[in-house]
Design an enzyme around this catalytic site. Structure first.
Site, PDB file in Angstrom:
ATOM      1  N   LYS A 172      13.737 -17.352 -11.594  1.00  0.00           N
ATOM      2  CA  LYS A 172      13.759 -16.527 -10.400  1.00  0.00           C
ATOM      3  C   LYS A 172      14.920 -15.818  -9.880  1.00  0.00           C
ATOM      4  CE  LYS A 172      11.340 -16.188  -6.277  1.00  0.00           C
ATOM      5  NZ  LYS A 172      11.338 -17.026  -5.481  1.00  0.00           N
ATOM      6  N   LYS A 240      19.650 -13.617   1.058  1.00  0.00           N
ATOM      7  CA  LYS A 240      20.087 -14.983   0.005  1.00  0.00           C
ATOM      8  C   LYS A 240      19.178 -14.640  -1.253  1.00  0.00           C
ATOM      9  CE  LYS A 240      16.986 -18.016  -0.050  1.00  0.00           C
ATOM     10  NZ  LYS A 240      16.151 -18.262  -1.100  1.00  0.00           N
TER      11      LYS A 240
END
Length: 297
Positions: A172, A240
């Site tokens: 990811k 983030k």
């Protein structure tokens, strides 16, 4: 009897995912820390719990979709959290995007409590969550993955086992690098074309038909052209995620020169107050850097 699922985190992504599980025949109870997020689930026959601990009681599967590693640590790992409330043999699937090291910690603590854990971050954005066409990247034990395929298959079109705990989160992180880099390049290309007076809609159409075509251009191009930056995935969250990538790169000791530039550009956009907008709002930053700033919608 249908399997019971607790779904923790009914935000932009979690709410439609929980509703899709209910539609697929699972018995879903949802919980969100801020109230008023369960409407989509309730509409299709699901239930809402007043706490995460209440939601997981008797659940066969617990799915979490939370913003960041600290949220997982608080909601799942802390004393009195989700892992403490789960019955042995129930299975935890974390759909959040968090640090691979946090995913591995959840896996270890789950094993200590006889709770199998999969890290299963997703890609495809809000539309993919609504349409149940997400790409799901799974780490953990393969045998646990095989047990969870019916659950994950109700959420995504591409569900892939990638290796041991943390592998899903590692893939990811790579996904988020590619997406951010592609959005930045689309933004630069649109600004370049506009500066030369090219008709942008026609240009995007022909680009999408060639080698430059991509899912990013298909899904984000129209929003950029329409200057509509309603968040499907906020710059704050992509910032983030790139932080997770940068940390993992340092840990692996590999070079990522373009990755660091992209991370810096995302951080700059956030510092300019764009954090609450969709990540396609990188276009606004490129326009500003180019002296072509326009009004945003």
């Amino acid at each position: 009897m249908s399997q019971k699922i607790a779904f923790i985190g009914l935000g932009v992504m979690g709410a439609p995912m929980a509703a899709n599980l209910q539609r697929a025949g699972f018995d879903v109870t949802g919980y969100n820390r801020s109230p008023g997020k369960a409407a989509a689930l309730l509409k299709v026959g699901g239930r809402e719990a007043s706490s995460a601990q209440e939601a997981v009681q008797g659940a066969d599967f617990v799915l979490t979709m939370l913003p960041d590693s600290p949220d997982i640590e608080t909601v799942v790992l802390d004393e009195g959290g989700v892992l403490d409330a789960m019955q042995p043999g129930a299975r935890l699937i974390d759909l959040s995007t968090i640090a691979p090291e946090t995913a591995r910690r959840v896996f270890v603590q789950g094993r200590e409590k006889e709770v199998p854990v999969l890290d299963a971050p997703v890609s495809g954005g809000e539309q993919g969550a609504i349409e149940a066409t997400l790409s799901i990247m799974v780490g953990g034990e393969r045998s646990d993955f095989e047990v969870a395929t019916s659950v994950l298959g109700a959420l995504g079109k591409t569900v892939t086992y990638l290796g041991p705990a943390g592998a899903g989160q590692t893939v990811k992180a790579a996904n988020q690098l590619i997406v951010a880099g592609t959005i930045e390049l689309v933004a630069e290309a649109l600004t370049f074309l506009d500066a030369h007076g090219v008709q942008l809609e026609d240009a995007v159409q022909v680009l999408q038909g060639g080698l430059a075509g991509s899912t990013v251009l298909e899904r984000k191009g129209p929003a950029m052209l329409g200057r509509s930056f309603e968040p499907g995935f906020r710059i704050d969250l992509h910032h983030k995620d790139l932080g997770i990538y940068s940390s993992a790169v340092r840990e692996a000791g590999v070079a990522s020169p373009l990755g660091q530039v992209i991370s810096g550009l995302m951080a700059s956009a956030r510092a300019q107050g764009l954090g609450s907008l969709d990540h396609s709002a990188l276009l606004l930053q490129v326009e500003k850097l180019s002296g072509h700033a326009k009004d945003q919608q």
